[in-house]
Design a protein around this motif. Structure first.
Motif, short mmCIF file in Angstrom:
data_model
loop_
_atom_site.label_atom_id
_atom_site.label_comp_id
_atom_site.label_asym_id
_atom_site.label_seq_id
_atom_site.Cartn_x
_atom_site.Cartn_y
_atom_site.Cartn_z
N ASP A 1 1.68 -5.30 -7.81
CA ASP A 1 0.96 -6.23 -6.76
C ASP A 1 1.00 -7.99 -7.89
OD1 ASP A 1 -2.29 -6.99 -8.87
OD2 ASP A 1 -1.38 -4.70 -8.94
N GLN B 1 2.33 1.63 -3.06
CA GLN B 1 1.61 2.28 -4.45
C GLN B 1 1.33 3.43 -4.19
OE1 GLN B 1 -1.26 -0.67 -4.24
NE2 GLN B 1 0.04 -1.95 -5.96
N GLN B 2 1.56 3.83 -3.09
CA GLN B 2 1.16 5.70 -3.10
C GLN B 2 2.12 5.72 -3.78
OE1 GLN B 2 0.28 6.18 1.17
NE2 GLN B 2 -0.69 8.48 0.47
N ASP C 1 0.90 -1.31 0.04
CA ASP C 1 -0.13 -0.21 0.03
C ASP C 1 0.87 1.33 -0.19
OD1 ASP C 1 1.34 -0.59 2.33
OD2 ASP C 1 -0.88 0.35 3.41
#
Length: 355
Positions: A143, A91-92, A88
């Motif tokens: 992912d 990805q941010q 997470d």
């Protein structure tokens, strides 16, 4: 030196997006108007003939780290690598940095273009615009099902290094270790092999620069594209784990691939030290070796601007003409200089991406 007489340079690697993300000034303005921090901004790039290159999206590790500068000033070192990153968080940061490049393109009013084809690069160079390639250095933001790969491809991603030195779900990179061979551990994971196959289908270039030797050979077995290391040097001259052995260089040559000479001093110097008191002649020794083993059509520049300690004689993008002059004094003729400075990169991308 007049603008028209500058030798254009197309560059294999920079980390300016990370610097801009961490900076205090609004990123588009800092880049387009110039902030005179680090190595790159558009005014200094124009002054030095920097015509384009690979703009890396790199997710830094969370929390504090080791004192890399202190470690790499020792005669021998083995820098501890940080642990894996959370998806997470990765990805941010990945989306943030990719968006920065798109925002710079939009704010530039045509002076910067995110290039998706070799024809895009040629068109930018013809009209004096900056040709930027969106590149991933370490695929932590992707992912296991590779949905993010498709999203990034749609945003312009055309080059990816599966790892940045630290391990992730796709494979294992080389540590910053001197002296050491690049054979430092296991290579690609099963997911990493699926990533390579997906990149082949999309015609995304695979960057081998931070993969260890086993990972290198895993890619070589799987890919149908030229083997490319965007910012790596010759292990025979500097026996650092990040550099390429002659056997690896032979495989790159056979694939009609490419190596970009890294300006990072710890990968140039025979003693492996991180010091800006590194001469341009030492860099050119690597060029000579790479030309001997890969061929004059398979060598270019891969600066690592804004991500490394580079020779003081270069300083920042404005110092590129000094490097070109040193190459000229060394005996490279003008046709060879054009190949090394920009033509080889465009040609290998055309072979990788298609027309």
């Amino acid at each position: 030196m007049s603008q028209s007489s500058l030798m254009p340079v197309f560059d294999g690697h920079n980390d300016v997006l990370l610097r801009l993300m961490r900076g205090k000034m609004q990123p588009e303005r800092a880049f387009l108007e110039g902030d005179n921090i680090g190595h790159l901004d558009w005014p200094r790039m124009k002054e030095g003939g920097f015509a384009g290159g690979f703009f890396a999206v790199y997710v830094p590790s969370e929390g504090g780290g080791v004192d890399v500068d202190a470690l790499m000033s020792q005669p021998q070192y083995d820098v501890p690598l940080p642990g894996p990153l959370r998806l997470d968080h990765s990805q941010q940061v990945t989306v943030h940095m990719a968006a920065l490049l798109l925002r710079i393109e939009r704010a530039s009013k045509g002076e910067v273009k995110v290039c998706r084809t070799a024809a895009d690069i040629r068109e930018c160079m013809k009209r004096g615009a900056l040709a930027a390639i969106l590149h991933i250095e370490g695929a932590e933001g992707i992912d296991p099902d590779l949905y993010m790969l498709d999203v990034l491809y749609g945003s312009g991603l055309r080059s990816i290094g599966p790892v940045w030195s630290r391990s992730n779900i796709f494979g294992h990179g080389v540590p910053f270790r001197y002296p050491s061979s690049p054979d430092t551990g296991p290579g690609l994971t099963d997911l990493g092999k699926e990533l390579i196959k997906a990149c082949n289908r999309l015609k995304i270039m695979i960057d081998l620069s931070h993969l260890n030797e086993k990972g290198f050979w895993d890619v070589a077995k799987l890919t149908d594209a030229p083997l490319v290391a965007t910012h790596s040097n010759a292990h025979a001259i500097c026996p650092h784990s990040r550099n390429l052995t002659d056997k690896q260089l032979a495989a790159i040559r056979e694939s009609r691939g490419m190596v970009g000479v890294n300006f990072a001093t710890s990968f140039i110097r025979a003693d492996g030290l991180r010091s800006d008191e590194t001469t341009l002649e030492e860099m050119i020794q690597h060029m000579d070796h790479l030309i001997e083993h890969v061929g004059v059509d398979g060598v270019g520049l891969g600066s690592d601007f804004d991500g490394a300690t580079i020779p003081a004689e270069i300083g920042d993008a404005r110092g590129l003409p000094r490097l070109v002059d040193a190459m000229r004094r060394h005996g490279y003729d003008e046709a060879t200089l054009r190949k090394l400075c920009y033509e080889n990169w465009i040609n290998v991308l055309e072979r990788t991406w298609g027309a």
